[in-house]
Design a protein around this motif. Sequence first.
Motif, PDB file in Angstrom:
ATOM      1  N   LEU A 227     -24.771 -58.484 -89.394  1.00 42.26           N
ATOM      2  CA  LEU A 227     -25.974 -59.161 -88.884  1.00 42.26           C
ATOM      3  C   LEU A 227     -27.205 -58.307 -89.151  1.00 42.26           C
ATOM      4  O   LEU A 227     -28.264 -58.801 -89.537  1.00 42.26           O
TER       5      LEU A 227
ATOM      6  N   LEU B  35     -33.781 -59.903 -95.156  1.00 39.64           N
ATOM      7  CA  LEU B  35     -35.042 -60.623 -94.939  1.00 39.64           C
ATOM      8  C   LEU B  35     -36.222 -59.646 -94.915  1.00 39.64           C
ATOM      9  O   LEU B  35     -37.325 -59.988 -95.352  1.00 39.64           O
TER      10      LEU B  35
ATOM     11  N   VAL C 276     -22.561 -56.839 -72.631  1.00 42.00           N
ATOM     12  CA  VAL C 276     -22.788 -57.271 -74.009  1.00 42.00           C
ATOM     13  C   VAL C 276     -21.958 -56.413 -74.954  1.00 42.00           C
ATOM     14  O   VAL C 276     -21.381 -55.406 -74.540  1.00 42.00           O
ATOM     15  N   ALA C 277     -21.940 -56.789 -76.235  1.00 37.82           N
ATOM     16  CA  ALA C 277     -21.072 -56.092 -77.182  1.00 37.82           C
ATOM     17  C   ALA C 277     -21.480 -54.633 -77.372  1.00 37.82           C
ATOM     18  O   ALA C 277     -20.637 -53.755 -77.499  1.00 37.82           O
ATOM     19  N   PHE C 278     -22.785 -54.379 -77.413  1.00 33.76           N
ATOM     20  CA  PHE C 278     -23.250 -53.013 -77.669  1.00 33.76           C
ATOM     21  C   PHE C 278     -24.205 -52.596 -76.545  1.00 33.76           C
ATOM     22  O   PHE C 278     -25.429 -52.683 -76.705  1.00 33.76           O
TER      23      PHE C 278
ATOM     24  N   HIS D 166     -19.651 -64.043 -80.132  1.00 28.03           N
ATOM     25  CA  HIS D 166     -18.477 -64.138 -81.003  1.00 28.03           C
ATOM     26  C   HIS D 166     -17.279 -63.406 -80.420  1.00 28.03           C
ATOM     27  O   HIS D 166     -16.150 -63.869 -80.545  1.00 28.03           O
TER      28      HIS D 166
ATOM     29  N   PRO E 108     -17.713 -52.390 -73.912  1.00 26.04           N
ATOM     30  CA  PRO E 108     -16.811 -53.067 -72.976  1.00 26.04           C
ATOM     31  C   PRO E 108     -15.472 -53.434 -73.612  1.00 26.04           C
ATOM     32  O   PRO E 108     -14.855 -54.381 -73.179  1.00 26.04           O
ATOM     33  N   TRP E 109     -15.029 -52.678 -74.606  1.00 25.66           N
ATOM     34  CA  TRP E 109     -13.871 -53.125 -75.394  1.00 25.66           C
ATOM     35  C   TRP E 109     -12.565 -52.702 -74.763  1.00 25.66           C
ATOM     36  O   TRP E 109     -12.480 -51.677 -74.092  1.00 25.66           O
TER      37      TRP E 109
ATOM     38  N   PHE F 126     -38.429 -55.019 -83.699  1.00 23.46           N
ATOM     39  CA  PHE F 126     -37.068 -54.498 -83.836  1.00 23.46           C
ATOM     40  C   PHE F 126     -36.319 -54.550 -82.521  1.00 23.46           C
ATOM     41  O   PHE F 126     -35.096 -54.685 -82.509  1.00 23.46           O
TER      42      PHE F 126
ATOM     43  N   GLY G  63     -28.213 -58.656 -92.567  1.00 30.81           N
ATOM     44  CA  GLY G  63     -28.930 -59.918 -92.744  1.00 30.81           C
ATOM     45  C   GLY G  63     -30.414 -59.729 -92.450  1.00 30.81           C
ATOM     46  O   GLY G  63     -31.289 -60.162 -93.218  1.00 30.81           O
ATOM     47  N   THR G  64     -30.700 -59.049 -91.349  1.00 31.94           N
ATOM     48  CA  THR G  64     -32.082 -58.720 -91.023  1.00 31.94           C
ATOM     49  C   THR G  64     -32.726 -57.911 -92.138  1.00 31.94           C
ATOM     50  O   THR G  64     -33.856 -58.194 -92.565  1.00 31.94           O
TER      51      THR G  64
ATOM     52  N   ILE H 201     -33.123 -62.776 -85.692  1.00 34.06           N
ATOM     53  CA  ILE H 201     -32.601 -61.884 -86.716  1.00 34.06           C
ATOM     54  C   ILE H 201     -33.173 -62.212 -88.090  1.00 34.06           C
ATOM     55  O   ILE H 201     -33.458 -61.327 -88.886  1.00 34.06           O
ATOM     56  N   LEU H 202     -33.370 -63.512 -88.354  1.00 36.91           N
ATOM     57  CA  LEU H 202     -33.771 -63.888 -89.705  1.00 36.91           C
ATOM     58  C   LEU H 202     -35.280 -63.983 -89.885  1.00 36.91           C
ATOM     59  O   LEU H 202     -35.773 -63.880 -91.009  1.00 36.91           O
TER      60      LEU H 202
ATOM     61  N   ILE I 179     -34.963 -58.010 -82.597  1.00 34.51           N
ATOM     62  CA  ILE I 179     -33.877 -58.112 -83.578  1.00 34.51           C
ATOM     63  C   ILE I 179     -32.579 -57.551 -82.999  1.00 34.51           C
ATOM     64  O   ILE I 179     -31.516 -58.165 -83.091  1.00 34.51           O
TER      65      ILE I 179
ATOM     66  N   SER J 256     -15.961 -56.251 -84.136  1.00 34.50           N
ATOM     67  CA  SER J 256     -17.270 -56.593 -83.594  1.00 34.50           C
ATOM     68  C   SER J 256     -18.353 -55.688 -84.151  1.00 34.50           C
ATOM     69  O   SER J 256     -19.462 -56.142 -84.442  1.00 34.50           O
TER      70      SER J 256
ATOM     71  N   ILE K 230     -25.462 -62.286 -80.529  1.00 30.15           N
ATOM     72  CA  ILE K 230     -24.562 -63.033 -81.412  1.00 30.15           C
ATOM     73  C   ILE K 230     -23.185 -62.385 -81.423  1.00 30.15           C
ATOM     74  O   ILE K 230     -22.160 -63.054 -81.297  1.00 30.15           O
ATOM     75  N   THR K 231     -23.161 -61.052 -81.539  1.00 31.58           N
ATOM     76  CA  THR K 231     -21.867 -60.372 -81.531  1.00 31.58           C
ATOM     77  C   THR K 231     -21.155 -60.595 -80.199  1.00 31.58           C
ATOM     78  O   THR K 231     -19.936 -60.816 -80.163  1.00 31.58           O
TER      79      THR K 231
ATOM     80  N   LEU L  63     -19.126 -56.906 -87.548  1.00 31.13           N
ATOM     81  CA  LEU L  63     -19.962 -58.111 -87.457  1.00 31.13           C
ATOM     82  C   LEU L  63     -21.411 -57.728 -87.150  1.00 31.13           C
ATOM     83  O   LEU L  63     -22.355 -58.238 -87.764  1.00 31.13           O
TER      84      LEU L  63
ATOM     85  N   LEU M 246     -29.050 -59.495 -82.380  1.00 32.37           N
ATOM     86  CA  LEU M 246     -27.807 -59.017 -82.987  1.00 32.37           C
ATOM     87  C   LEU M 246     -26.732 -58.807 -81.914  1.00 32.37           C
ATOM     88  O   LEU M 246     -25.577 -59.207 -82.071  1.00 32.37           O
TER      89      LEU M 246
END
Lengths: 210, 562
Positions: free
Chosen positions: A26, A33, B119-121, B193, A9-10, B179, A29-30, B220-221, B182, A19, B189-190, A22, B186
């Motif tokens: 993230l 862990l 959403v972002a993706f 932001h 949607p950019w 997954f 980060g997963t 995610i964590l 997850i 994005s 959050i994106t 980012l 992800l």
Amino acid sequence: MPSVALREPWQDLGHQRNSAVLGMWLFLGTEILFFGGIFAGYSVYRFLHTADFLAAGRETNIYYGSVNTLVLLVSSFVMSLGSRAARAGLFRFARLCFPVTAVLGMVFLTLKGFEYNDDLEKHLFPGASGFPLPEAGAGLFWAFYWVATVVHTIHLTVGIGAVFRLQILSRDDPQWLNDSPSAEVTSLYWHFVDCIWVFLYALIYLPGRS
Amino acid sequence: MSDITAGAYEYSRTPSIGAVDNYLTHGRTLRSWLVTTDHKRIGILYALSITVFFFIGAIAMAIVRLDLITPAPDLVSDDTYNKLFTLHGIVMVWFFLIPSIPATFGNFMLPLMIGAKDVAFPRLNLTSWYLFVIGALFTIGCIVAGGVDTGWTFYTPYSSQYSHGFVIPAAAGVFITGFSSILTGLNFITTIHSLRTPGMHWFRLPLFVWAMYTTSAVMILATPVLAMTLLLMSAERFFGIPIFDPARGGDPLLFQHLFWFYSHPAVYIMILPAMGVVSEIFTCYARRRIFGYSFMVYCMVGIAVVGFFVWGHHMFVAGQSPFANLVFSFMSFVVAVPSAIKVFNWTATLYRGQITFESPFLYCLGFLWLFTFGGLTGLVLATVPLDVHLTDTYFVVAHFHYIMVGGSVSAFFAALHYWWPKITGRMYDEAWARFAAILMFFGFNLTFFPQFIMGYAGMPRRYHAYAPEFQIFHVLSTAGAAVLGAAYALPALYLLWSLRRGERAGPNPWCATGLEWQTESPPPRDNFRTPPVVVAAPYQYHSETHGPDYQHRDIERAQGTV
Ligand SMILES: [Cu+2]
């Protein structure tokens, strides 16, 4: 005409790039862990069976490990050059770096394959009969060796695929490398897989060798 | 009523009379649904999938509850009994509760609530649904092949060495579904932001959006640790390598540490979204601003963070050191503080509100009671000496059902009723909805309250042969389960009915303030005909100087005007 790299949607490429980066952080980060489960288990058992782990670590082949570490570090350097070149508009150079990165990744996999073969010839697979090391902790060490390196290898294989994807998608339209966040995101992932290996190198090949 | 939303938002509503183009009519083929990248449609795909699993999990438990009517193990064999409660746990935790609110209402509402187009993706969003489906196929395959009997916790060494069930397919299903959550986290959050509409500052976000943000962080964590734990367990089972095997130097307690490092925060994956829903609904039906907005935000962040450091309270009797028990007990008390603050703030939000008891509000009241009760009994279990007595009894079962069913599922139904007009464009029958909400509350308590008593008296969980003095509690509980089942089935009837016969809802049937109500119902493909601009904090149900507080006599008296 808007770039083909711009997706819903950019509204603009810069926003999309930030994005996507980012999102990849993230995901990393997963991943940290995810590998954290291995590192935690390894640490607990190394604490419980310190001498056994050192003895087991001496059975690894440090030559394969060290050469592979070198190969991956160089590949990360080349990957960085590639993604920077893509941003700077040096598309021919970038499209030279990506295949080199991928080939270095494949060199790693090949060496790893030889190493696995040697390990199996020495019966260093704790699930099968004939495991040569008597210490209780040695079996645990080698169990973690196999799980950690196989999971890492799968990650590296995905990375090689992602790098080839850059090469294929930019074949007819090199400008895509600049517009799309793909090069930067792939590069981040590649460095992460490389970093994980550096930790694995220290945990697998160095115990018992100082 | 005129000042209710005045000044909160600047937007121009395109005259939409006769406008038929919405996200539902945007493509009508099955294919247009299966390849959609529209967050609203993906939310609905998730809703349909988890509904199927809700009924699978419910049927398994119905058989268990029938078996438990008599002290003798007469209805099913021991083996089948183990498989049924395992199936119930796995399906309800990973295929219903974890995705319940985030993947359905989160997917549908989050972009709308922050004024975004999607959403972002979007393609990643569809990928996560497909991952969910693949994980679901593994689980269904495992059920059809003969099931698994380890309990939803997959404890080693039973799972990795002794169980004859289909442990690896079940673990693979959970791994893959993990997954999917997850990637959803992800993406959220994106999105939060990157895609907030102009003027939507962080502290103007509706609390549901904050709930999605904190939930996503936990997803995610925490989830990857579960994935690795199940991978290690499966590697031990499949390849015979020693990992958790005590006979070969391994430590089964390590498995429990890793498992609960995910599975305690997973409770917050289930309850934080519920807290977000309740905050939206209480404000709307009490016509009140939220009491202590910033504290509500900090509390959710606090719960998400501290929730990562309490997992050891599941292992008080597993052989953990007394020092670890002490620390985990203390941390479990600490994590109750932000939850309690939220309960007080919701209550304060209702104070002097102009409350109308619509069905979403009734469900939220149910949440408030049941969540508080579940939370307080959680403190009982967090107390080490009491837990030694109560561990592995029905007291524990009752406690976590109060949180996860009384809390999360009540909030899920609240969200369903609150946003149904937005999602479908239709109103359901309010009288039936209120009846279902009340029935659910009483059915729930009848099912689970007796379990506290028999658990305290010593009825262990996971047994289907029991001492006869517990029978009365089991009979009550089974009767309650029947009532609860009816209360779950009822909405399916009147909501489906509303799709054909319900009144048209209009953009904002509840006069609510969120951005999602500033567009048509159902929303158009791109959510807003004109991008909205936000100029004020959320929940502007009354202006600062004309709220119920201001006109309250106590305040006037304090000011000396009476
Ligand atoms: Cu817990």
